[in-house]
Scaffold this motif. Structure first.
Motif, PDB file in Angstrom:
ATOM      1  N   ALA A  67      17.110   0.085   0.438  1.00 25.88           N
ATOM      2  CA  ALA A  67      16.072  -0.158  -0.571  1.00 25.88           C
ATOM      3  C   ALA A  67      14.913  -0.959   0.004  1.00 25.88           C
ATOM      4  O   ALA A  67      13.733  -0.678  -0.270  1.00 25.88           O
ATOM      5  CB  ALA A  67      16.684  -0.882  -1.773  1.00 25.88           C
ATOM      6  N   THR A  68      15.222  -1.976   0.827  1.00 23.74           N
ATOM      7  CA  THR A  68      14.145  -2.782   1.423  1.00 23.74           C
ATOM      8  C   THR A  68      13.302  -1.942   2.387  1.00 23.74           C
ATOM      9  O   THR A  68      12.074  -2.112   2.470  1.00 23.74           O
ATOM     10  CB  THR A  68      14.732  -3.990   2.160  1.00 23.74           C
ATOM     11  N   ALA A  69      13.949  -1.013   3.109  1.00 20.34           N
ATOM     12  CA  ALA A  69      13.185  -0.149   4.017  1.00 20.34           C
ATOM     13  C   ALA A  69      12.196   0.723   3.233  1.00 20.34           C
ATOM     14  O   ALA A  69      11.040   0.922   3.659  1.00 20.34           O
ATOM     15  CB  ALA A  69      14.141   0.719   4.829  1.00 20.34           C
ATOM     16  N   LYS A  70      12.637   1.197   2.091  1.00 21.83           N
ATOM     17  CA  LYS A  70      11.733   2.031   1.283  1.00 21.83           C
ATOM     18  C   LYS A  70      10.592   1.202   0.690  1.00 21.83           C
ATOM     19  O   LYS A  70       9.448   1.681   0.589  1.00 21.83           O
ATOM     20  CB  LYS A  70      12.518   2.718   0.184  1.00 21.83           C
ATOM     21  N   LEU A  71      10.877  -0.034   0.330  1.00 20.09           N
ATOM     22  CA  LEU A  71       9.803  -0.896  -0.176  1.00 20.09           C
ATOM     23  C   LEU A  71       8.816  -1.256   0.933  1.00 20.09           C
ATOM     24  O   LEU A  71       7.608  -1.370   0.694  1.00 20.09           O
ATOM     25  CB  LEU A  71      10.399  -2.168  -0.789  1.00 20.09           C
ATOM     26  N   VAL A  72       9.307  -1.441   2.134  1.00 16.61           N
ATOM     27  CA  VAL A  72       8.399  -1.692   3.266  1.00 16.61           C
ATOM     28  C   VAL A  72       7.505  -0.477   3.489  1.00 16.61           C
ATOM     29  O   VAL A  72       6.282  -0.615   3.720  1.00 16.61           O
ATOM     30  CB  VAL A  72       9.213  -2.028   4.532  1.00 16.61           C
ATOM     31  N   ASP A  73       8.096   0.717   3.395  1.00 14.83           N
ATOM     32  CA  ASP A  73       7.275   1.929   3.538  1.00 14.83           C
ATOM     33  C   ASP A  73       6.210   1.999   2.431  1.00 14.83           C
ATOM     34  O   ASP A  73       5.052   2.395   2.687  1.00 14.83           O
ATOM     35  CB  ASP A  73       8.176   3.171   3.473  1.00 14.83           C
ATOM     36  N   TYR A  74       6.627   1.615   1.235  1.00 19.38           N
ATOM     37  CA  TYR A  74       5.666   1.650   0.123  1.00 19.38           C
ATOM     38  C   TYR A  74       4.522   0.669   0.359  1.00 19.38           C
ATOM     39  O   TYR A  74       3.335   1.012   0.170  1.00 19.38           O
ATOM     40  CB  TYR A  74       6.377   1.312  -1.180  1.00 19.38           C
ATOM     41  N   GLN A  75       4.830  -0.543   0.776  1.00 16.82           N
ATOM     42  CA  GLN A  75       3.795  -1.535   1.040  1.00 16.82           C
ATOM     43  C   GLN A  75       2.903  -1.105   2.203  1.00 16.82           C
ATOM     44  O   GLN A  75       1.678  -1.309   2.183  1.00 16.82           O
ATOM     45  CB  GLN A  75       4.438  -2.897   1.349  1.00 16.82           C
ATOM     46  N   HIS A  76       3.489  -0.514   3.181  1.00 21.77           N
ATOM     47  CA  HIS A  76       2.712  -0.029   4.326  1.00 21.77           C
ATOM     48  C   HIS A  76       1.728   1.061   3.878  1.00 21.77           C
ATOM     49  O   HIS A  76       0.542   1.064   4.273  1.00 21.77           O
ATOM     50  CB  HIS A  76       3.669   0.504   5.392  1.00 21.77           C
ATOM     51  N   ALA A  77       2.247   1.979   3.061  1.00 21.49           N
ATOM     52  CA  ALA A  77       1.352   3.028   2.545  1.00 21.49           C
ATOM     53  C   ALA A  77       0.243   2.425   1.687  1.00 21.49           C
ATOM     54  O   ALA A  77      -0.918   2.891   1.720  1.00 21.49           O
ATOM     55  CB  ALA A  77       2.167   4.032   1.739  1.00 21.49           C
ATOM     56  N   PHE A  78       0.617   1.378   0.928  1.00 16.42           N
ATOM     57  CA  PHE A  78      -0.401   0.700   0.119  1.00 16.42           C
ATOM     58  C   PHE A  78      -1.497   0.120   1.000  1.00 16.42           C
ATOM     59  O   PHE A  78      -2.708   0.286   0.727  1.00 16.42           O
ATOM     60  CB  PHE A  78       0.262  -0.406  -0.711  1.00 16.42           C
ATOM     61  N   PHE A  79      -1.157  -0.532   2.068  1.00 17.24           N
ATOM     62  CA  PHE A  79      -2.145  -1.082   2.995  1.00 17.24           C
ATOM     63  C   PHE A  79      -3.039   0.023   3.561  1.00 17.24           C
ATOM     64  O   PHE A  79      -4.269  -0.132   3.660  1.00 17.24           O
ATOM     65  CB  PHE A  79      -1.448  -1.835   4.135  1.00 17.24           C
ATOM     66  N   LEU A  80      -2.430   1.127   3.951  1.00 12.83           N
ATOM     67  CA  LEU A  80      -3.204   2.201   4.574  1.00 12.83           C
ATOM     68  C   LEU A  80      -4.191   2.835   3.600  1.00 12.83           C
ATOM     69  O   LEU A  80      -5.364   3.067   3.941  1.00 12.83           O
ATOM     70  CB  LEU A  80      -2.248   3.267   5.118  1.00 12.83           C
ATOM     71  N   HIS A  81      -3.730   3.130   2.402  1.00 13.19           N
ATOM     72  CA  HIS A  81      -4.602   3.822   1.456  1.00 13.19           C
ATOM     73  C   HIS A  81      -5.693   2.910   0.905  1.00 13.19           C
ATOM     74  O   HIS A  81      -6.863   3.306   0.822  1.00 13.19           O
ATOM     75  CB  HIS A  81      -3.769   4.402   0.301  1.00 13.19           C
ATOM     76  N   VAL A  82      -5.348   1.717   0.511  1.00  7.72           N
ATOM     77  CA  VAL A  82      -6.350   0.831  -0.094  1.00  7.72           C
ATOM     78  C   VAL A  82      -7.369   0.373   0.935  1.00  7.72           C
ATOM     79  O   VAL A  82      -8.555   0.180   0.617  1.00  7.72           O
ATOM     80  CB  VAL A  82      -5.642  -0.360  -0.762  1.00  7.72           C
ATOM     81  N   SER A  83      -6.952   0.226   2.184  1.00  7.66           N
ATOM     82  CA  SER A  83      -7.884  -0.237   3.219  1.00  7.66           C
ATOM     83  C   SER A  83      -8.761   0.883   3.756  1.00  7.66           C
ATOM     84  O   SER A  83      -9.694   0.632   4.523  1.00  7.66           O
ATOM     85  CB  SER A  83      -7.093  -0.854   4.371  1.00  7.66           C
ATOM     86  N   GLY A  84      -8.468   2.135   3.405  1.00  4.02           N
ATOM     87  CA  GLY A  84      -9.228   3.258   3.928  1.00  4.02           C
ATOM     88  C   GLY A  84      -8.820   3.668   5.316  1.00  4.02           C
ATOM     89  O   GLY A  84      -9.449   4.552   5.914  1.00  4.02           O
ATOM     90  N   LEU A  85      -7.775   3.058   5.873  1.00  4.29           N
ATOM     91  CA  LEU A  85      -7.346   3.374   7.233  1.00  4.29           C
ATOM     92  C   LEU A  85      -6.518   4.646   7.279  1.00  4.29           C
ATOM     93  O   LEU A  85      -6.345   5.227   8.355  1.00  4.29           O
ATOM     94  CB  LEU A  85      -6.538   2.192   7.799  1.00  4.29           C
ATOM     95  N   HIS A  86      -6.030   5.103   6.161  1.00  2.00           N
ATOM     96  CA  HIS A  86      -5.110   6.231   6.154  1.00  2.00           C
ATOM     97  C   HIS A  86      -5.764   7.489   6.702  1.00  2.00           C
ATOM     98  O   HIS A  86      -5.181   8.214   7.521  1.00  2.00           O
ATOM     99  CB  HIS A  86      -4.604   6.470   4.724  1.00  2.00           C
ATOM    100  N   SER A  87      -7.023   7.788   6.239  1.00  2.00           N
ATOM    101  CA  SER A  87      -7.686   9.017   6.708  1.00  2.00           C
ATOM    102  C   SER A  87      -7.957   8.962   8.197  1.00  2.00           C
ATOM    103  O   SER A  87      -7.818   9.961   8.910  1.00  2.00           O
ATOM    104  CB  SER A  87      -8.991   9.230   5.930  1.00  2.00           C
ATOM    105  N   LEU A  88      -8.371   7.786   8.698  1.00  2.00           N
ATOM    106  CA  LEU A  88      -8.619   7.658  10.135  1.00  2.00           C
ATOM    107  C   LEU A  88      -7.330   7.821  10.930  1.00  2.00           C
ATOM    108  O   LEU A  88      -7.301   8.498  11.970  1.00  2.00           O
ATOM    109  CB  LEU A  88      -9.242   6.297  10.428  1.00  2.00           C
ATOM    110  N   LEU A  89      -6.260   7.198  10.456  1.00  8.57           N
ATOM    111  CA  LEU A  89      -4.996   7.227  11.193  1.00  8.57           C
ATOM    112  C   LEU A  89      -4.416   8.634  11.229  1.00  8.57           C
ATOM    113  O   LEU A  89      -3.977   9.101  12.295  1.00  8.57           O
ATOM    114  CB  LEU A  89      -4.003   6.255  10.540  1.00  8.57           C
ATOM    115  N   THR A  90      -4.408   9.314  10.075  1.00  7.08           N
ATOM    116  CA  THR A  90      -3.841  10.665  10.047  1.00  7.08           C
ATOM    117  C   THR A  90      -4.643  11.628  10.900  1.00  7.08           C
ATOM    118  O   THR A  90      -4.107  12.610  11.418  1.00  7.08           O
ATOM    119  CB  THR A  90      -3.798  11.181   8.602  1.00  7.08           C
ATOM    120  N   THR A  91      -5.951  11.354  11.042  1.00  6.34           N
ATOM    121  CA  THR A  91      -6.770  12.219  11.889  1.00  6.34           C
ATOM    122  C   THR A  91      -6.497  11.966  13.357  1.00  6.34           C
ATOM    123  O   THR A  91      -6.479  12.905  14.175  1.00  6.34           O
ATOM    124  CB  THR A  91      -8.260  11.984  11.589  1.00  6.34           C
TER     125      THR A  91
END
Length: 703
Positions: free
Chosen positions: A544-568
């Motif tokens: 459960a903690t691993a999934k919450l870490v993944d969720y928080q990580h995704a939150f950082f990526l999407h809200v910061s705008g880094l997700h599109s750059l990283l996936t590219t």
């Protein structure tokens, strides 16, 4: 003539003078050569000292004559004394001759008298021999009667019921047993009739003695008080003696057990009600049934009384039967040997085992009453915790009494049955409770905390674990033994919580599940017999903690705008060709990258607070912070990766790759992508100028 005479005189005188000089010299030499260490010389000198001889010329001249005279005088004295001896010897010789004549006369007279009295002497010798033979037979008959035949007084002591059991009785009984044993010797003689008659007589007397002893013990058992430490010593000795007759001994023990069973059952009834079976009240005794409303105390008091009675009974019987070492065992074994027809299992007599069997028989009535009352109390109890405490209490006394009575006694069977009954009642109550929980627990709580049903279950489980911790269960099997209780009590509630979590959105589902699992782990951790369940919980918590870490990580990526750059950038390698492609990708155009940089700047000041807001309903704030920090570290690593690729692309545009970049440009000079890259190089600023944040700044702001 005168001249010749003178010359001749001179010659003679000169010659005599020379001879005297030589003689003197020889004497002097001889005297000087004498060794005074010689024993004879020392004896001679010592003799002269005793005679007080003066060293004068006269005495020196007469010394030899005086010594010779003394020797002659001594010899004369000896001869005179021998003369007296010779006279005495003559008188002795005459006396011996007279004695020889007298002896010869007596010898002749004795021979004559013998001839005259020969017939009388022969007859007298025959009579004396007969008298000696008769005296020998009389002594033999007296010894035989004394050894094999009991006197009338002894028979009365042995068989008469009017005579009490005393030391005299045991002495007579020991004698008749010896007589019975010695009759076997007579059976080995030519005439066996005497041996058979004596053995038959001794057997009758011996059986009469044992019957008298048996009846006396039966009578004494009726008034025997085992609680009295001053038990009649004759009872112990009588029991050891009676053990030589296994049939009588077993019959005696049967009647004794029946009496003791009745007494102990009556004592148990008195302890329960405060009055005996005869309705005699005891004001000093507080009845156990006064606490019947409290099942745990009620059953505990009954078990405590049973344990105390069992210990007291065993100690009393030990002092009665085996206080004198192994004499009882030897008596029983001797009885078995004397009665080969008696049913035995072929094993030697085991005193402690026989004692345990006797205690078990005495406590049989108490066991029946105990089973009935405890079973009623268990069936009437509807609280699962109380029922489990009762089961542990019964288990405690089961372990304690097993050390006293072994595992195959009626008390042990009763306690085993009661423990199983209590556990069945506990499982039934837990099953009913599980149905109730599943009916009540239909949705997760609004704040995602552990539901009240789970908290109540953990409170109940804590009481169960405290009860089990105080039990005498073996350390190596405590975890295994308690695991079924955990499955019955805890697993249904946790399964229901997991089912409810599946209906929630992310991250509420994992937060709710974590709150439930952490509360459960906190309740189980203080006890060393819950390791297996804690290990399973740790695995679920880790997932459960691993999934919450993944969720928080995704939150950082999407809200910061880094997700599109990283996936590219992730599909691209660090080759020059892929780095050149970065400049042509839409997310890295000037307007898009500037917008992404602005989004990142807007995100960073409140990034941690925003992320922690996602986990605010997680009850463990420290865990929420740790999960967010781990997600922030992963975000920093992702940003460092993007930063590195942008810096590499800028270096490529600035000509850092030298000839490799120029040769690539010449080969692709006509391509459209290369044209856009050159226009970007001429018209737009470097990528790092548009996206200036560094990984160090990110780590500081997210720390």
């Amino acid at each position: 003539m005168s001249q010749d005479f003178y010359e001749s005189f001179e010659d003679r005188n000169g010659g005599s003078t020379g001879q005297r000089s030589n003689a003197l010299a020889n004497k002097v030499t001889r005297v000087l050569s004498i060794s005074y260490a010689d024993a004879e010389i020392r004896d001679a000198l010592r003799f002269l000292d005793t005679e007080n001889v003066q060293n004068t010329p006269e005495l020196r001249r007469r010394l030899r004559w005086d010594l010779q005279k003394e020797v002659i005088d001594c010899n004369g004295s000896i001869v005179k004394e021998f003369g007296q001896v010779a006279k005495q010897l003559k008188r002795v010789g005459s006396t011996i001759s007279n004695l020889n004549r007298c002896c010869e006369d007596m010898r002749r007279q004795m021979a004559a008298a013998r001839q005259e009295n020969a017939l009388v002497l022969d007859e007298a010798s025959t009579l004396l021999a007969q008298r000696q033979a008769l005296e020998t037979k009389r002594q033999l008959l007296d010894a035989f009667n004394k050894h094999f035949i009991l006197s009338d007084e002894e028979l009365i002591v042995l068989t008469s019921t009017t005579e009490p059991i005393s030391e005299r009785f045991f002495a007579v009984l020991a004698r008749i047993k010896q007589v019975h044993s010695d009759c076997r010797v007579l059976l080995g003689s030519e005439n066996q009739r005497l041996g058979l008659e004596l053995m038959d007589m001794s057997s009758r007397h011996l059986n009469s003695g044992y019957q008298k002893l048996y009846r006396w013990i039966q009578k004494e058992f009726k008034s025997l008080d085992l609680e009295n430490p001053q038990i009649n010593a004759f009872i112990r000795r009588s029991l050891r003696t009676l053990a030589e007759r296994p049939t009588l001994f077993e019959s005696c023990l049967d009647s004794f057990s029946e009496a003791r069973e009745h007494i102990l059952t009556d004592g148990f009834y008195s302890a329960l009600t405060g009055s005996s079976a005869n309705q005699v009240n005891d004001s000093t005794m507080k009845p156990i049934e006064l606490h019947a409303y409290d099942s745990l105390r009620y059953i505990g008091d009954m078990l405590a009384w049973t344990h105390s009675a069992t210990v007291s009974e065993r100690e009393a019987l030990e002092s009665l039967f085996i206080a004198e070492g192994d004499e009882m065992a030897r008596g029983v074994q001797a009885g078995r040997d004397s009665e080969p027809w008696s049913p035995t299992d072929g094993e030697s007599f085991d005193g402690p085992k026989a004692l345990g069997d006797l205690v078990n028989r005495n406590m049989a009535g108490v066991a029946r009453s105990l089973r009935q009352r405890v079973d009623q109390a268990i069936q009437g109890q509807q609280d699962a915790v109380t029922v489990y405490k009762i089961a542990n209490l019964i288990s405690f006394y089961h372990v304690t009494l097993t050390k006293l009575l072994g595992s195959k006694s009626s008390i042990m069977n009763t306690l085993t049955s009661l423990e199983e009954s209590a556990m069945r009642q506990f499982e039934d109550l837990q099953s009913d409770q599980t149905v109730t929980v599943q009916a009540e627990l239909t949705q997760a709580t609004a704040d995602l905390t552990a539901p009240d049903v789970l908290n109540d279950t953990l409170t109940q489980l804590t009481d169960l674990m405290r009860s089990y911790e105080s039990s005498l269960a073996p350390v190596e099997s405590r975890d295994l033994n308690f695991h079924p209780v955990l499955l019955k009590t805890l697993k249904p509630v946790l399964d229901t919580c997991e089912s409810l979590a599946r209906d929630l959105e992310m991250p509420a589902n994992h937060i709710f599940l974590l709150n439930c699992q952490l509360a459960t782990k906190k309740a189980l951790q203080p006890y060393d017999f819950t390791h297996s369940v804690i290990e399973q919980l740790d695995k679920s918590i880790e997932s459960a903690t691993a999934k919450l870490v993944d969720y928080q990580h995704a939150f950082f990526l999407h809200v910061s705008g880094l997700h599109s750059l990283l996936t590219t950038l992730i599909p691209l390698s660090d080759s020059a060709e892929d780095l050149e492609k970065i400049l042509t990708l839409p997310p890295f155009q000037t307007s898009a990258l500037s917008e992404a940089s602005q989004t990142l700047d807007d995100f960073l000041p409140s990034a941690l607070m925003d992320a922690l807001e996602n986990l605010k309903r997680l009850r463990d704030t420290k865990l929420a912070g740790d999960l967010t920090s781990e997600a922030a570290d992963r975000f920093s690593e992702d940003f460092e990766f993007v930063e590195g690729r942008l810096a590499a692309a800028d270096e490529l545009l600035a000509g850092e790759y030298g000839d490799e970049a120029r040769s690539g440009a010449e080969e692709d000079a006509g391509s459209q992508d290369r044209a856009r890259m050159r226009r970007r190089k001429d018209d737009a600023p470097p990528l790092r100028d548009l996206y200036p944040r560094t990984s160090a700044e990110i780590r500081v702001l997210l720390s």
